[in-house]
Design an enzyme around this catalytic site. Structure first.
Site: not given
Lengths: 242, 440
Positions: B202, B205, B224, B226, B353
């Protein structure tokens, strides 16, 4: 009887930046090439695992947020973890995994995060990141090639993994990169580290075999493509200095 | 007056830069700004709508599609089609293309250029496609990138058009702007996608998200504990099928496209959503979509009597896995042997990279009938190394850093070729393939 080694891969769901999974792939393949059975144990919550089963430990890098979640979790097994490292378990800790072994980690905005306090060193993070291809020289492993990308500056008096030939290293000041303590290697090198540096991979597997009492001679099979991939970067970075 | 001089000098600058062999896409903006420091404000004034398109994957296709639909509908637009998506390039497009009738601008913008561009001018609408991890070398981590964009958007009068299926894009609503959402219904289609290692946590959170449906990677229907969750979209794909090209229904209105690659469904949907929002009719949009073809090496198909090839840009694990999973079905009808040409450059625009190739599911190729694999580009050997550790037989894999030579060799030796370049490898590879099929 078949000989098995177990690689404990901590938090593959959270700490998986910059291709770090390639290190596990390299360990697994090279161990299999010498006839070992390999079991990779994905540790997503430390309380459910029996660390005494582990033969090699691996922790990758993650964002500060995911790193915090992971560290809190690992506190459950802090003492077992410390004992294993002191006992000489071969281990590879990348970036955040490396930083959190120390006694302090201060983020770029000055917040001190809790660390595992297994070794005596500190890390301070800054907003400007040390990023780029890097080459080290090491007595034991020869030239080591990778890519670094870190805001943290780590300061310690232990033996480093190598001396920086091109790039930044631990803190862009003292010329050292990483740490080599007993059989544990901590480093900022992504890339990932092990595929292009098979001597380090074989060293970790050798140590795992020693501790298990296996006499499995390393099959130093043809490393041509490993060497060529490393050479590309060595030629590029070191020819500039000629 | 200053603005007129700035504009004319800028156009001259482009001509000179082109004569000297440059692409000329950022020079005009730089010159105009030198002459008239306020040029960015004045040249972007008087528009009904300025649409920015951003995100990790799909922003070029989405912005080209929006531009195409608007042009087909007879509207005059500013569009940074010259391929420059940072501030100077964007400014150049306005300086060069704007005339008295132009009321709409369609601007693809690099995520890292949003803050800089916003210091000069803002869009009226902003479309976000998705966020995944290809630019971390340039931007630090994904969380940081999303937070930076939220800071830019805060307190601005910009309406957002957001991919509700991507939790990181959904998170942008935190900035508090007006927002509408687009997404794909659950259960109507299964994406041809391999396993992914993207973060499924999430963005609010940090706890693991609970998915009731995953389209691919971290894109799907999530909630989620939350309270953070996918938002019911205003524009939804309600039916989808993928053959050589995509057919779909958006809010139950059927349409046929001429693009392939199922992930392009999101690009079509995003284009439809934003154009409805600025007032185009269903018919106008559908007419534009149905005549749009990709022509820039993104999911392109070539064929003559003896052989075929597809080329598809891949600049991160998500897009590379797409090419690996759909390629075989596109170039070979039965289980005939296919060949691969893969390029990995590591210049600035690619990201220096290249470690993301270790997140690509090359292991999947062990189940395929493969003739040969040629690795090319400045990091060809790195790809070959990855393939060794994926377990592919050594005698099938070769390296040649020269992209044009490697492409010619691959075309000569293959019957069914899947060509996968990354960003700066695309042009040389694409040109060589186009030339080869034109000549035969």
């Amino acid at each position: 009887m078949s000989k098995t080694i177990k690689i404990f891969h901590f938090f593959p769901d959270k700490l998986n930046l910059y291709g770090d999974i390639g290190n596990v792939t390299a360990l697994k393949k090279r161990a299999e090439w010498r006839g070992l059975n390999v079991e990779v144990v994905n540790v997503t919550a430390s309380e459910k695992v029996d660390l005494s089963e582990a033969d090699i430990l691996f922790i990758g890098g993650g964002s500060d947020r995911e790193q915090k979640i992971a560290t809190l979790d690992i506190f459950n097994v802090q003492e077992e973890f410390r004992a294993l490292i002191e006992d000489g378990i071969p281990a590879l800790m990348i970036c955040g995994g490396y930083q959190f072994l120390g006694h302090s980690y201060v983020t770029a905005d000055g917040t001190e995060l809790e660390t595992l306090n297994i070794l005596d060193f500190r890390t301070e993070s800054k907003v400007d990141r040390l990023t780029g291809n890097i080459i080290l020289e090491s007595e034991q492993f020869g030239k080591i090639v990778g890519f670094e990308n870190h805001g943290g500056r780590t300061y310690h008096n232990y033996e480093p993994l190598g001396t920086v030939v091109s790039g930044y290293g631990n803190n862009a000041e003292d010329g050292g990169e990483g740490i080599h303590y007993k059989n544990m290697i901590g480093t900022y090198l992504h890339g990932p580290l092990l595929p292009k540096n098979p001597k380090i991979t074989d060293y970790l597997i050798d140590k795992a075999c020693e501790r298990k009492g296996y006499s499995v001679p390393p099959v130093y099979e043809n490393n041509e493509i490993e060497e060529r991939a490393a050479e590309v970067m060595i030629d590029r970075l070191l020819s500039k200095n000629k | 007056m200053r603005k007129v001089i700035a504009t004319n000098l800028a156009k001259l600058g482009r001509r000179v830069s082109r004569l000297r062999g440059g692409e000329g896409s950022t020079i005009p903006g730089k010159i105009a700004q030198r002459v008239d420091p306020d040029i960015a404000k004045s040249v972007t004034a008087g528009f009904d709508d300025i649409i920015f398109i951003s995100g990790t994957n799909g922003k070029t296709t989405t912005s080209n599609l929006i531009g195409h639909i608007l042009k087909v509908s007879g509207r005059d637009i500013v569009h940074n089609i010259e391929g420059s998506n940072m501030f100077e390039g964007i400014l150049s497009s306005f300086v060069i293309q704007k005339n008295s009738k132009t009321k709409i601008a369609v601007i693809e913008i690099d995520e890292g250029s949003i803050a800089k561009t916003f210091r000069h001018f803002q869009p009226t609408k902003m479309v976000f496609t998705n966020f995944s991890r290809d630019q971390m070398d340039r931007f630090g981590e994904l969380d940081t990138l999303v937070d930076q964009i939220i800071d830019c958007l805060k307190d601005q009068d910009i309406s957002l058009i957001l991919n509700s299926d991507d939790p990181f894009v959904r998170r942008l609503a935190k900035a508090g702007n007006d927002a509408i959402y687009y997404g794909i219904d659950a259960g109507i289609y299964e994406f041809q996608e391999a396993n992914m290692t993207e973060s499924k946590f999430c963005p609010k959170c940090g706890k693991p998200l609970d998915y009731s449906w995953i389209h691919y990677s971290h894109i799907g229907h999530y909630t989620c504990e939350c309270g953070f969750s996918r938002k019911e979209p205003k524009y939804a794909i309600t039916a989808l099928s993928s053959g050589l090209s995509l057919d779909m229904s958006i809010n139950d209105i059927p349409l046929k496209t001429r693009v392939s690659g199922d992930y392009n469904a999101y690009n079509v949907l995003a284009s439809y959503a934003v154009l409805r929002e600025i007032g185009l009719s269903e018919e106008e949009i559908i007419e534009g979509i149905e005549s749009f073809q990709l022509s820039d090496g993104r999911m392109q198909y070539f064929k003559n009597d003896n052989q075929n090839a597809m080329v598809n840009l891949a600049k991160n694990p998500a897009s590379f896995n797409m090419s690996l999973t759909i390629g075989h079905n596109i170039v070979s009808e039965e289980n005939e042997a296919v060949s691969y040409l893969m390029a990995l450059n590591d210049y600035g625009a690619d990201g220096r990279d290249v470690s993301w190739i270790w997140d690509v599911d090359f292991e999947h190729l062990n189940n395929e009938n493969i003739d040969f694999i040629i690795c090319t580009g400045s990091r060809a050997e790195e790809l070959a190394l990855r393939l060794k550790y994926a377990g592919l037989p050594k005698d099938k894999v070769s390296c040649n850093q020269n992209i044009v030579a490697a492409t010619e060799q691959a075309l000569k030796q293959s019957v069914h070729l899947i060509a996968i370049p990354n960003y700066t490898a695309l042009t040389p590879m694409h040109r060589s393939i186009e030339k080869y099929f034109k000549e035969r």
